[in-house]
Motif scaffolding. Structure first.
Motif, short mmCIF file in Angstrom:
data_model
loop_
_atom_site.label_atom_id
_atom_site.label_comp_id
_atom_site.label_asym_id
_atom_site.label_seq_id
_atom_site.Cartn_x
_atom_site.Cartn_y
_atom_site.Cartn_z
N ILE A 1 0.87 -1.18 0.00
CA ILE A 1 0.00 0.00 0.00
C ILE A 1 0.90 1.23 0.00
CG2 ILE A 1 -1.73 1.32 1.27
CD1 ILE A 1 -2.78 -1.32 2.39
N ARG A 2 0.82 2.01 -1.06
CA ARG A 2 1.65 3.21 -1.20
C ARG A 2 0.87 4.42 -0.70
NH1 ARG A 2 3.90 1.72 -7.27
NH2 ARG A 2 5.74 0.54 -6.60
N ALA A 3 1.12 4.76 0.55
CA ALA A 3 0.31 5.78 1.24
C ALA A 3 0.44 7.16 0.62
CB ALA A 3 0.68 5.82 2.72
N LYS A 4 1.58 7.46 0.03
CA LYS A 4 1.79 8.82 -0.51
C LYS A 4 0.88 9.10 -1.71
CE LYS A 4 5.49 7.83 -3.85
NZ LYS A 4 6.89 8.13 -4.22
N LEU A 5 0.29 8.05 -2.29
CA LEU A 5 -0.58 8.21 -3.46
C LEU A 5 -2.04 8.45 -3.07
CD1 LEU A 5 0.88 5.35 -5.71
CD2 LEU A 5 1.43 7.79 -5.76
N HIS A 6 -2.32 8.46 -1.77
CA HIS A 6 -3.71 8.59 -1.33
C HIS A 6 -4.03 10.01 -0.87
CE1 HIS A 6 -7.59 7.54 0.37
NE2 HIS A 6 -7.25 8.21 1.46
N ARG A 7 -5.18 10.48 -1.33
CA ARG A 7 -5.80 11.70 -0.81
C ARG A 7 -7.30 11.42 -0.70
NH1 ARG A 7 -1.27 13.85 -2.81
NH2 ARG A 7 -0.40 15.68 -1.74
N ALA A 8 -7.87 11.78 0.43
CA ALA A 8 -9.27 11.44 0.70
C ALA A 8 -10.22 11.97 -0.36
CB ALA A 8 -9.67 11.95 2.08
N SER A 9 -9.90 13.11 -0.95
CA SER A 9 -10.81 13.74 -1.91
C SER A 9 -10.73 13.13 -3.30
CB SER A 9 -10.49 15.24 -2.00
OG SER A 9 -9.13 15.43 -2.42
N ASN B 1 -1.76 13.06 3.12
CA ASN B 1 -2.13 11.69 2.73
C ASN B 1 -2.89 10.96 3.82
OD1 ASN B 1 1.14 11.84 1.59
ND2 ASN B 1 -0.56 11.78 0.16
N MET B 2 -2.93 11.54 5.03
CA MET B 2 -3.53 10.85 6.16
C MET B 2 -5.05 10.82 6.04
SD MET B 2 -2.72 9.11 8.67
CE MET B 2 -4.04 8.08 9.26
N ASP B 3 -5.63 9.65 6.23
CA ASP B 3 -7.08 9.47 6.13
C ASP B 3 -7.46 8.32 7.05
OD1 ASP B 3 -9.72 9.31 5.43
OD2 ASP B 3 -9.38 8.90 3.29
N TYR B 4 -8.10 8.62 8.16
CA TYR B 4 -8.44 7.59 9.14
C TYR B 4 -9.60 6.69 8.70
CZ TYR B 4 -5.43 9.91 12.57
OH TYR B 4 -4.34 10.44 13.23
N VAL B 5 -10.45 7.18 7.79
CA VAL B 5 -11.64 6.43 7.39
C VAL B 5 -11.28 5.07 6.77
CG1 VAL B 5 -13.69 6.40 5.92
CG2 VAL B 5 -13.08 8.48 7.18
N PRO B 6 -10.43 5.02 5.72
CA PRO B 6 -10.10 3.70 5.16
C PRO B 6 -9.30 2.83 6.10
CG PRO B 6 -8.78 5.41 4.12
CD PRO B 6 -9.82 6.11 4.95
N ILE B 7 -8.52 3.45 7.00
CA ILE B 7 -7.76 2.65 7.97
C ILE B 7 -8.71 1.94 8.92
CG2 ILE B 7 -6.14 2.77 9.92
CD1 ILE B 7 -4.74 5.05 8.45
#
Length: 477
Positions: free
Chosen positions: A229-237, A279-285
């Motif tokens: 899982i490449r966290a830097k590629l995630h943005r909640a929007s 990149n932080m998003d608690y919802v998918p975690i």
């Protein structure tokens, strides 16, 4: 104990104590007793209905079955007087007798069963369990829930029942998500109505794969498939919550298909290289944690948090509070190539994390006609009929195994061997049936999934072939 070169952990199939094996027998025996009671009372009810002695009452018109108010398992509870069912009162009473008087989860399990009586026939219940088993030995599934509930039989049954309902009613895992797959998502993205939910979900779902946000490749040093899982590629929007949840479950299901016995668990690498607070998003975690703890218990062998930036400890302290202590104990922090190589061999580790594996992730779009076998309903139905036969044979042999005298070691081993042989036939049947029920995935297109075998090295070869073909096509124009 070892199998296929891998150590079998205690409490797993092939390495059970006598006490653990007895718990497994009890779980199967309990399930069969419930099914028998349901079948008997359902037959009696239908006979009475045919004679006009009873009138069928729609489920929505029936009184609630639990006392008190507040919130129940699946929504708001209505006031009622007792735990019963208008069509199957004896079934509920007998089920209560099967449970220990001091069992704290007794009422919860009865409520689950009562709700299920209105939705599933015994035949449907059997089919759903067989769907959830996939290519694994049925005991493997049962043992996951027993281990997760510390070998408490009733708690394991409650957990399993909830998980099955989640698969069928909430996520529609086997009959919708995996059956539609990437091909359906592509169709919706291209041809879905403008602004529709389906079009948005299709595009967002596939973008997770195109962006290489999460993917499977190779195994760790214990033979467990690795999900990066490449966290830097995630943005909640960047996507809807629904599309991300579907993608998450889809990835877990594909990881399950890559399991090779006796390996029963996977590894997740959270690559935090380049990660920032944006990149932080608690919802998918939270969703991922809930998935593994409630619906895929005992499926995670190792969690690697790699190259965490300064300050991430504060974030992890929040996340750690949501984790079951057993899951938390599997979390390992690594930094740099040397440390992650302790868990994943260089030839298996992807190159951008310092491994020598030559493969680099590139998404291959769904191909027209790749799911044509799903149109062959005649072959599908023939294989499904065979699967039903095997499932019933396994059920009969399991009843025999569950009832064999504890002192009859030789007899028990003979029945067990016969039962295991049927489980192998079920696995073979699953892979025969698979292309008729499951849409092809990236890992099928890359040649990694090979009807029960998994060849991670095929991905690089397939990529090279596709590139050579594309180059030849371009030159000919």
């Amino acid at each position: 104990m070892t199998q296929n070169g891998h150590q079998i952990p205690p409490g797993h199939l092939g390495n059970l104590t006598d006490e653990q094996e007895e718990k497994l027998r009890q779980l199967w025996a309990f399930g069969f007793q419930v099914l028998e009671m349901y079948e008997t009372e359902a037959r009696i009810y239908e006979e009475k209905k045919a004679k006009g002695e009873v009138v069928d009452t729609p489920a929505s018109a029936r009184p609630a079955t639990s006392s008190g108010g507040g919130w129940g398992l699946f929504g708001k509870k209505k006031a009622a007087t007792e735990l019963t069912h208008p069509k199957f009162p004896n079934c509920v009473k007998e089920m209560q007798k099967l449970m220990p008087e001091d069992e704290p989860d007794k009422e919860e399990l009865i409520k689950l069963a009562i709700e299920a009586l209105d939705i599933y026939t015994p035949e449907m219940a059997r089919a759903i369990i067989v769907e959830a088993v996939k290519h694994e030995h049925p005991d493997t599934l049962a043992l996951r829930f027993l281990r997760a509930r510390k070998w408490n039989l009733m708690r394991a049954v409650v957990m399993l029942a909830k998980s099955v309902r989640w698969r069928v009613e909430e996520m529609e895992v086997d009959r919708v998500l995996m059956r539609q797959g990437e091909g359906y998502m592509k169709e919706q993205e291209v041809a879905g109505a403008a602004g529709s939910r389906e079009k948005t979900v299709g595009k967002d779902f596939l973008n997770q794969m195109r962006w290489a946000k999460g993917f499977l490749h190779g195994v760790d040093r214990d033979g467990r498939p690795v999900n990066y899982i490449r966290a830097k590629l995630h943005r909640a929007s960047d996507q809807t919550v629904e599309s991300l949840e579907k993608f998450t479950v889809y990835c877990i299901e594909l990881a399950r298909l890559s399991l090779q016995a006796p390996v029963e668990m996977g590894t997740i690498v959270f690559d935090l290289t380049g990660f920032s607070l944006s990149n932080m998003d608690y919802v998918p975690i939270k969703f991922l944690i809930q998935c593994f703890e409630a619906n895929y218990p005992e499926s995670l062998g190792c969690i690697i948090i790699h190259n965490a930036p300064w300050g991430f400890n504060a974030i992890y302290r929040i996340i750690e509070r949501w984790l079951d202590p057993v899951v938390a104990s599997k979390v390992h922090f690594t930094s740099g190539t040397k440390q992650i190589l302790e868990y994943i061999a260089p030839e298996q580790l992807v190159s951008d994390l310092g491994g020598s594996n030559p493969w680099e992730y590139e998404y291959v779009e769904p191909v027209e006609g790749e799911n044509d076998k799903m149109k062959d309903t005649a072959t599908r139905d023939k294989l499904l009929a065979r699967r039903k036969e095997l499932a019933l044979a396994f059920e009969d042999k399991t009843r025999e195994w569950a009832n064999v005298a504890a002192a009859d070691k030789a007899g028990a081993e003979k029945v067990k061997a016969e039962r295991d042989a049927i489980a192998k036939d079920l696995a073979s049947n699953f892979w025969e049936l698979d292309p008729y029920l499951r849409a092809r995935s990236l890992y099928d297109r890359l040649g990694i999934f090979q009807s029960g075998k998994v060849d991670w090295s095929a991905a690089k070869r397939t990529q090279d072939e596709l590139k050579a073909k594309a180059a030849a096509t371009a030159e000919s124009k």
